[in-house]
Design a protein around this motif. Structure first.
Motif, PDB file in Angstrom:
ATOM      1  N   GLU A  69      43.779  38.562  49.070  1.00 10.44           N
ATOM      2  CA  GLU A  69      44.635  39.276  49.976  1.00 10.44           C
ATOM      3  C   GLU A  69      44.460  40.929  49.623  1.00 10.44           C
ATOM      4  O   GLU A  69      44.680  41.660  50.523  1.00 10.44           O
ATOM      5  CB  GLU A  69      45.896  38.921  49.858  1.00 10.44           C
ATOM      6  CG  GLU A  69      47.207  39.454  49.554  1.00 10.44           C
ATOM      7  CD  GLU A  69      48.263  39.207  49.952  1.00 10.44           C
ATOM      8  OE1 GLU A  69      48.554  37.680  49.732  1.00 10.44           O
ATOM      9  OE2 GLU A  69      49.264  39.843  50.476  1.00 10.44           O
ATOM     10  N   LEU A 121      41.918  42.938  51.510  1.00 10.46           N
ATOM     11  CA  LEU A 121      41.681  42.698  53.216  1.00 10.46           C
ATOM     12  C   LEU A 121      42.466  44.037  53.805  1.00 10.46           C
ATOM     13  O   LEU A 121      43.653  44.470  53.423  1.00 10.46           O
ATOM     14  CB  LEU A 121      42.629  41.550  53.685  1.00 10.46           C
ATOM     15  CG  LEU A 121      41.518  40.200  52.922  1.00 10.46           C
ATOM     16  CD1 LEU A 121      42.528  39.147  53.423  1.00 10.46           C
ATOM     17  CD2 LEU A 121      40.237  40.089  53.129  1.00 10.46           C
ATOM     18  N   ASP A 122      42.017  44.432  54.613  1.00  9.42           N
ATOM     19  CA  ASP A 122      42.608  45.234  55.783  1.00  9.42           C
ATOM     20  C   ASP A 122      43.327  44.520  56.678  1.00  9.42           C
ATOM     21  O   ASP A 122      44.512  44.903  56.727  1.00  9.42           O
ATOM     22  CB  ASP A 122      41.359  46.273  56.540  1.00  9.42           C
ATOM     23  CG  ASP A 122      40.727  47.172  56.074  1.00  9.42           C
ATOM     24  OD1 ASP A 122      41.453  48.212  55.673  1.00  9.42           O
ATOM     25  OD2 ASP A 122      39.787  47.115  55.706  1.00  9.42           O
ATOM     26  N   VAL A 153      47.325  43.651  56.565  1.00  8.14           N
ATOM     27  CA  VAL A 153      48.195  43.158  54.994  1.00  8.14           C
ATOM     28  C   VAL A 153      49.105  44.030  54.757  1.00  8.14           C
ATOM     29  O   VAL A 153      50.435  43.559  54.347  1.00  8.14           O
ATOM     30  CB  VAL A 153      47.130  43.063  53.838  1.00  8.14           C
ATOM     31  CG1 VAL A 153      47.741  42.753  52.612  1.00  8.14           C
ATOM     32  CG2 VAL A 153      46.132  42.292  54.268  1.00  8.14           C
ATOM     33  N   GLU A 154      49.227  45.501  54.747  1.00  9.16           N
ATOM     34  CA  GLU A 154      50.071  46.322  54.626  1.00  9.16           C
ATOM     35  C   GLU A 154      51.488  46.087  55.625  1.00  9.16           C
ATOM     36  O   GLU A 154      52.729  46.077  55.018  1.00  9.16           O
ATOM     37  CB  GLU A 154      49.805  47.639  54.523  1.00  9.16           C
ATOM     38  CG  GLU A 154      48.757  47.966  53.321  1.00  9.16           C
ATOM     39  CD  GLU A 154      49.309  47.996  51.797  1.00  9.16           C
ATOM     40  OE1 GLU A 154      49.921  47.073  51.446  1.00  9.16           O
ATOM     41  OE2 GLU A 154      49.095  49.064  51.224  1.00  9.16           O
ATOM     42  N   ARG A 157      53.361  43.080  54.478  1.00  7.77           N
ATOM     43  CA  ARG A 157      54.197  43.486  53.233  1.00  7.77           C
ATOM     44  C   ARG A 157      55.235  44.309  53.354  1.00  7.77           C
ATOM     45  O   ARG A 157      56.523  43.976  52.891  1.00  7.77           O
ATOM     46  CB  ARG A 157      53.311  43.924  52.282  1.00  7.77           C
ATOM     47  CG  ARG A 157      52.347  42.881  51.509  1.00  7.77           C
ATOM     48  CD  ARG A 157      51.554  43.549  50.395  1.00  7.77           C
ATOM     49  NE  ARG A 157      50.532  42.577  49.778  1.00  7.77           N
ATOM     50  CZ  ARG A 157      50.382  42.614  48.657  1.00  7.77           C
ATOM     51  NH1 ARG A 157      50.892  43.314  47.784  1.00  7.77           N
ATOM     52  NH2 ARG A 157      49.655  41.586  48.002  1.00  7.77           N
TER      53      ARG A 157
END
Lengths: 234, 125
Positions: A193, A196-197, A213-214, A217
């Motif tokens: 993870e 990954l972008d 991903v960001e 999160r």
């Protein structure tokens, strides 16, 4: 300025005697991204990947890779790691490397040999003497040694031990061109993870999430792994 | 080994925090050159775009500068670094105080506990 590398429009695949494997998928992939294609078994990951590689014909919809439909032209731009190994058992590792170098104009022999060395794989070894995990590593090395625009990796870390996984992830990071895109399918999200972008989540042949991903999160305050477990919790 | 990163917080903020500490602690001294985005991304085991985003944030904070010929380096302005150091320290102290308050300690008690602890530490030197 966003460019498009892959444009998928209303893509559907129905097998003659089966259910609909891919249902009306539309996706845009940009260059320079590492994208995870995630989803449970039977969600359509491999069917989608096979259509991107021209190995299966869509029942409906279109795919454009760098402006071309999957076929002879796109094979020169796409480096593909299939789910199962296809390398001949009766060849040596360095013979396979020569074979790839002959076959693909963008193949970098030096890069392949360097990766073999750092993963401590003997170039003179016969394929049939290698373990399943080592064969997978050889295959990944071959795929990452091309200067492709799009790398499509179907379950690249499934069969190797966790220590090698870390190394393979670094191999992927070190060897892709920053304008290239990597699309990799996996069901082991935790280990991968951080590199990954974006993530694309498939369920029953449709895209249910395509985000970064960001963003997951930031918005959910949890890892992609945890979040997806919740999405699929029954 | 990859960097230890929490799984429930954005990756780039954790990279910013880690690099801030490496800069204020002098591990990357004032004016020193930083590794390339790619190299540091490989070391950390993170996406190069995420590392780039962290660098951009450090530039915005004034801790890192980018020069066309020399690449990316830590700022030479030691005041800027000291300011960051003070901010990080203040955050730690605030965290400490709020956790002590949660345990039910009053200000005076916290101070005296701290004094005792510091005495013991110097005594052990």
């Amino acid at each position: 300025m966003t460019k498009t590398l892959v444009e998928i429009n209303n893509l559907t695949k129905k097998y003659p005697a089966g259910p609909i494997a891919v249902k009306d998928i539309s996706l845009t992939l940009e260059p320079g991204k590492i994208i995870g294609l995630l989803g449970p078994n039977g969600s359509g990951k491999t069917t989608l990947i096979k259509m991107l590689n021209g190995l299966l014909k869509p029942s409906a919809g279109t795919i454009l890779i760098d402006g071309n439909s999957p076929g002879e032209v796109t094979k020169g731009a796409v480096s593909y790691l299939p789910e199962f190994t296809y390398l001949p058992e009766n060849m040596k590792v360095n013979e396979i490397i020569e074979y790839f170098a002959d076959f693909y104009a963008d193949f970098k022999t030096e890069r392949a040999l360097k990766m073999l060395e750092s993963l401590q794989i003997e170039p003179n070894a016969n394929m049939k003497t290698l373990s399943k995990g080592t064969k997978e590593k050889v295959q990944l090395i071959l795929v990452m040694s091309r200067d492709a625009k799009l790398y499509i990796l179907d379950e690249p870390i499934a069969g190797v031990d966790p220590a090698a996984r870390d190394y393979i992830i670094k191999t992927i990071l070190a060897n892709y061109n920053e304008n290239a895109t990597i699309l990799l399918s996996t069901h082991i999200i935790t280990d991968i993870e951080n590199i990954l972008d974006e993530v694309i989540l498939l369920e029953k042949g449709t895209v249910i999430i395509h985000t970064t991903v960001e963003e997951i999160r930031e918005q959910k305050g949890k890892s992609v792994d945890t979040y997806f477990r919740e999405v699929f919790a029954c | 080994m990859s960097w230890k990163l929490d799984s429930d917080r954005p990756i780039y903020t954790q990279i910013v925090e880690r690099l801030q500490i490496q800069i204020v602690s002098g591990e990357y001294g004032p004016g020193s050159r930083l590794p390339s985005v790619r190299d540091l991304a490989i070391e950390a085991g993170v996406n190069p775009n995420t590392m780039q985003r962290a660098f951009t944030e450090l530039e915005r904070l004034g801790l890192v500068t980018t020069n066309r010929s020399t690449g990316r380096q830590v700022t030479e302005e030691t005041e800027m670094i000291q300011k960051t150091k003070n901010e990080l320290a203040a955050n730690q102290v605030r965290d400490f105080i709020s956790r002590m308050s949660e345990l039910g300690f009053e200000k005076k008690e916290i101070i005296s506990l701290l004094k005792n602890e510091m005495k013991e530490e110097t005594g052990n030197d």
